[in-house]
Design a protein around this motif. Structure first.
Motif, mmCIF file in Angstrom:
data_model
loop_
_atom_site.group_PDB
_atom_site.id
_atom_site.type_symbol
_atom_site.label_atom_id
_atom_site.label_comp_id
_atom_site.label_asym_id
_atom_site.label_seq_id
_atom_site.Cartn_x
_atom_site.Cartn_y
_atom_site.Cartn_z
ATOM 1 N N PHE A 227 -0.497 -7.860 21.163
ATOM 2 C CA PHE A 227 -0.138 -8.513 19.905
ATOM 3 C C PHE A 227 0.138 -9.999 20.095
ATOM 4 C CE2 PHE A 227 1.627 -4.235 18.308
ATOM 5 C CZ PHE A 227 0.377 -3.880 17.816
ATOM 6 N N THR A 232 7.104 -9.109 21.135
ATOM 7 C CA THR A 232 6.350 -7.905 21.492
ATOM 8 C C THR A 232 5.919 -7.930 22.958
ATOM 9 O OG1 THR A 232 4.304 -8.956 20.708
ATOM 10 C CG2 THR A 232 5.533 -7.605 19.147
ATOM 11 N N SER A 473 4.025 0.541 15.447
ATOM 12 C CA SER A 473 3.793 -0.881 15.731
ATOM 13 C C SER A 473 2.423 -1.326 15.221
ATOM 14 C CB SER A 473 3.908 -1.139 17.229
ATOM 15 O OG SER A 473 2.913 -0.409 17.941
ATOM 16 N N THR A 476 2.879 -1.747 11.451
ATOM 17 C CA THR A 476 3.723 -2.888 11.107
ATOM 18 C C THR A 476 3.006 -4.201 11.379
ATOM 19 O OG1 THR A 476 5.652 -1.552 11.723
ATOM 20 C CG2 THR A 476 5.989 -3.915 11.473
ATOM 21 N N PHE A 477 2.249 -4.276 12.443
ATOM 22 C CA PHE A 477 1.562 -5.528 12.775
ATOM 23 C C PHE A 477 0.534 -5.894 11.720
ATOM 24 C CE2 PHE A 477 -1.815 -7.894 14.987
ATOM 25 C CZ PHE A 477 -1.076 -8.957 15.463
ATOM 26 N N GLY A 481 3.808 -8.797 10.655
ATOM 27 C CA GLY A 481 3.894 -8.933 12.102
ATOM 28 C C GLY A 481 5.270 -9.320 12.602
ATOM 29 N N THR A 484 7.448 -6.415 13.983
ATOM 30 C CA THR A 484 6.803 -5.480 14.915
ATOM 31 C C THR A 484 7.720 -5.097 16.072
ATOM 32 O OG1 THR A 484 4.647 -6.447 14.371
ATOM 33 C CG2 THR A 484 4.789 -5.100 16.355
ATOM 34 N N SER A 488 9.397 -1.460 16.516
ATOM 35 C CA SER A 488 8.932 -0.722 17.698
ATOM 36 C C SER A 488 10.116 -0.151 18.480
ATOM 37 C CB SER A 488 8.098 -1.640 18.592
ATOM 38 O OG SER A 488 6.938 -2.077 17.925
#
Length: 556
Positions: A227, A232, A473, A476-477, A481, A484, A488
């Protein structure tokens, strides 16, 4: 001689008349005492004969109740009373003289008998670890109050705050709440699936869990790194490091998998005899799902409260302790049912065992949930450091010292204690010490020290958490974003905790198998699985890769 006979007859008649007069004079006394009117001497004699016969029957009944091991111990209403022998009356003649020769020494008034072994109470009504019971209940009240306040704060900010706060709240509800709720649903589904699979295919699942957790954690780490965001990437690196350690561990314990599979298969056999044994786990999973759903709303409210990071950390720690207590409540419930089956052949009521775990043993569950994960993690770290070899004697002497300290603490606080907590209602520390002494007495320390059941249950939770991270994740991304990394971590925590609650049943069954065998190795419900393992270890026919317990000790 004939002249004296009428005189004797007159004397006998006179005596009879006197006796009649005496009996007649006793009638008023009998009336005063409530006796029956008109009782003649013949009837009185018959009554005396009947009383004598009744006394003889009572004496015979007492003889029937004599203790077979000691005739002088008479069992009365469940108690034991020592009979006091009456002194022998002196009698003349050959028979009396003969009895006197056998009883020349004086008979004591009471006879001391050997003390019987103490009966272990399986239905103790005492509350265990009352201090930690009070602390957990207090924590629960404070947690409910904090969660309720934060939920109210979030709703208030959504309705009455400024426009900027309202936009922030709407954005969180739109891009944060759905993902976490889906993570909860996914985690509870995975929890049911893992437990069912372990019960149906225990031998296959031991291999599968070891390598599936490696693959899932590695995939989650790679995905988060891809990502290309600082948050992240940091979380992804943690997953990658764990995946490498997981793969090395799976290779290291490959020689123990066969025995672990045998123990899983054997220990899960009694589950079929109790159709409702899984109900406590279902109740705990349902309660955990509801609490986590409300808890997520509190996290959203904490974003608009003072010091959001600190508040969220407090909420996370509270959730972790509560979920761990739920898991150990299910563990204690299953342990009581299975242990009483092994030790006494009893089929206990699962609902009663759950009620007992939620009341009398809740303090021990709270104490164990608070310290056992920390103790086991530090012990694993100390054992890992002792695997390394180096030239710095000071550093490694400190590592050996830390290992000795952690082993000493582990004897006073370990997860094996929950079996005796459930069976005998003992406090956590005493149950830990007694259980470890049983292992030492039966030469089972190398076997339980190399057991990987706890690791299998832990890696199952990691696998579920990693699957939740991969799914949530990615979602959500694509929509927001910026959330994320946070989502996560929350999805991993929810997935891990829910699966750990579900795996309480197989973990408790394996613990009962070891502990109950140590308490009664000759039990009819045990086969030669552990005995054969001990024989192999003694004959050095199998290498068990356990961590050195003493300085410079070779691996056996």
């Amino acid at each position: 001689m004939g002249t004296f006979q009428p005189a004797e007859e007159r004397e006998m008649e006179r005596r009879k008349e006197e006796e009649r007069e005496e009996n007649g004079s006793q009638l008023p006394e009998d009336l005063e005492k409530g006796g029956r009117v008109g009782v003649l001497p013949e009837q009185a004699m018959e009554r005396d004969i009947k009383n004598t016969n009744n006394q003889g029957d009572m004496h015979a009944a007492m003889l029937h109740r004599l203790n077979p091991t000691n005739p002088l111990r008479i069992i009365l209403n469940g108690g034991v009373r020592v009979a006091t022998p009456s002194p022998q009356p002196s009698s003349s003649g050959p028979s009396g003289h003969h009895r006197h020769q056998h009883h020349q020494s004086p008979v004591p008034r009471s006879i001391s008998t050997p003390q019987q072994p103490a009966v272990i109470n399986l239905n103790s009504k005492a509350y265990t670890d009352k201090l930690y019971l009070f602390l957990f209940v207090l924590h629960l009240i404070l947690a409910v109050g904090l969660v309720g306040f934060l939920v109210f704060k979030g709703i208030h900010g959504l309705l009455y705050a400024s426009e900027s706060i309202k936009r922030k709240e709407r954005r969180i509800l739109q891009y944060f709440l759905p993902q976490v709720e889906v993570a909860s649903l996914l985690s509870i589904s995975l929890a049911f699936a893992w437990q069912k699979a372990v019960r149906l295919w225990p031998k296959f699942m031991v291999h599968f869990i070891l390598w599936c957790s490696f693959a899932m954690s590695l995939s989650a780490g790679i995905l988060l790194v891809c990502f290309q965001m600082p948050a992240t990437e940091g979380v992804g690196v943690c997953f990658l490091v764990f995946a490498i350690g997981n793969g090395l561990y799976a290779c290291w314990v490959s020689q123990r998998i066969g025995f672990c599979s045998k123990v899983f298969i054997k220990s899960l056999e009694p589950v079929e005899k109790f159709p409702d044994l899984n109900q406590p786990t279902y109740w705990m999973l349902g309660a955990g799902f509801l609490w986590m759903s409300i808890w997520i709303l509190a996290v959203i409210g904490a974003l608009n409260f003072y010091f959001p990071p600190l508040t969220i950390i407090v909420l996370v720690l509270s959730l972790a302790w509560t979920a761990e207590v739920m898991r150990n409540v299910a563990n204690i419930t299953v342990s009581r049912v299975i242990s009483l089956y092994y030790l006494r052949g009893m089929q206990s009521n699962t609902q009663f065992c759950l009620q007992r775990a939620l009341t009398r043993n809740l303090g021990s569950a709270s104490l164990g949930s608070l310290f056992v994960p920390t103790i086991e993690a530090l012990r694993i770290l100390a054992r890992g450091l002792n695997l390394l070899e180096g030239e710095d004697e000071f550093m490694f002497s400190c590592a050996h010292c830390c290992l000795h300290v952690m082993n000493s603490i582990f004897r006073r606080g370990n997860s094996w204690a929950f079996v005796q907590i459930a069976s005998y209602g003992r406090d956590f520390v005493r149950a830990s010490q007694d259980t470890w002494k049983l292992f030492e007495m039966n030469d089972m320390v190398p076997i339980v020290d190399s057991d990987i059941t706890s690791s299998i249950c832990f890696l199952t939770g990691v696998c579920s958490g990693s699957i939740c991270v991969i799914v949530i994740s990615s979602w959500t991304f694509t929509v927001h974003g910026g959330f994320t990394a946070t989502i996560s971590l929350l999805s991993f925590l929810v997935g891990y905790l829910m699966t750990r609650i579900a795996m309480a049943l197989p973990h408790a069954c394996v613990s009962c198998y070891y502990v109950c065998y140590a308490e009664n190795p000759e039990g009819q419900l045990f086969d030669g699985t552990i005995k054969d393992r001990q024989t192999l270890l003694k004959l050095n026919r199998e290498v068990v890769t356990t961590t050195p317990r003493m300085p410079h000790q070779s691996k056996t």
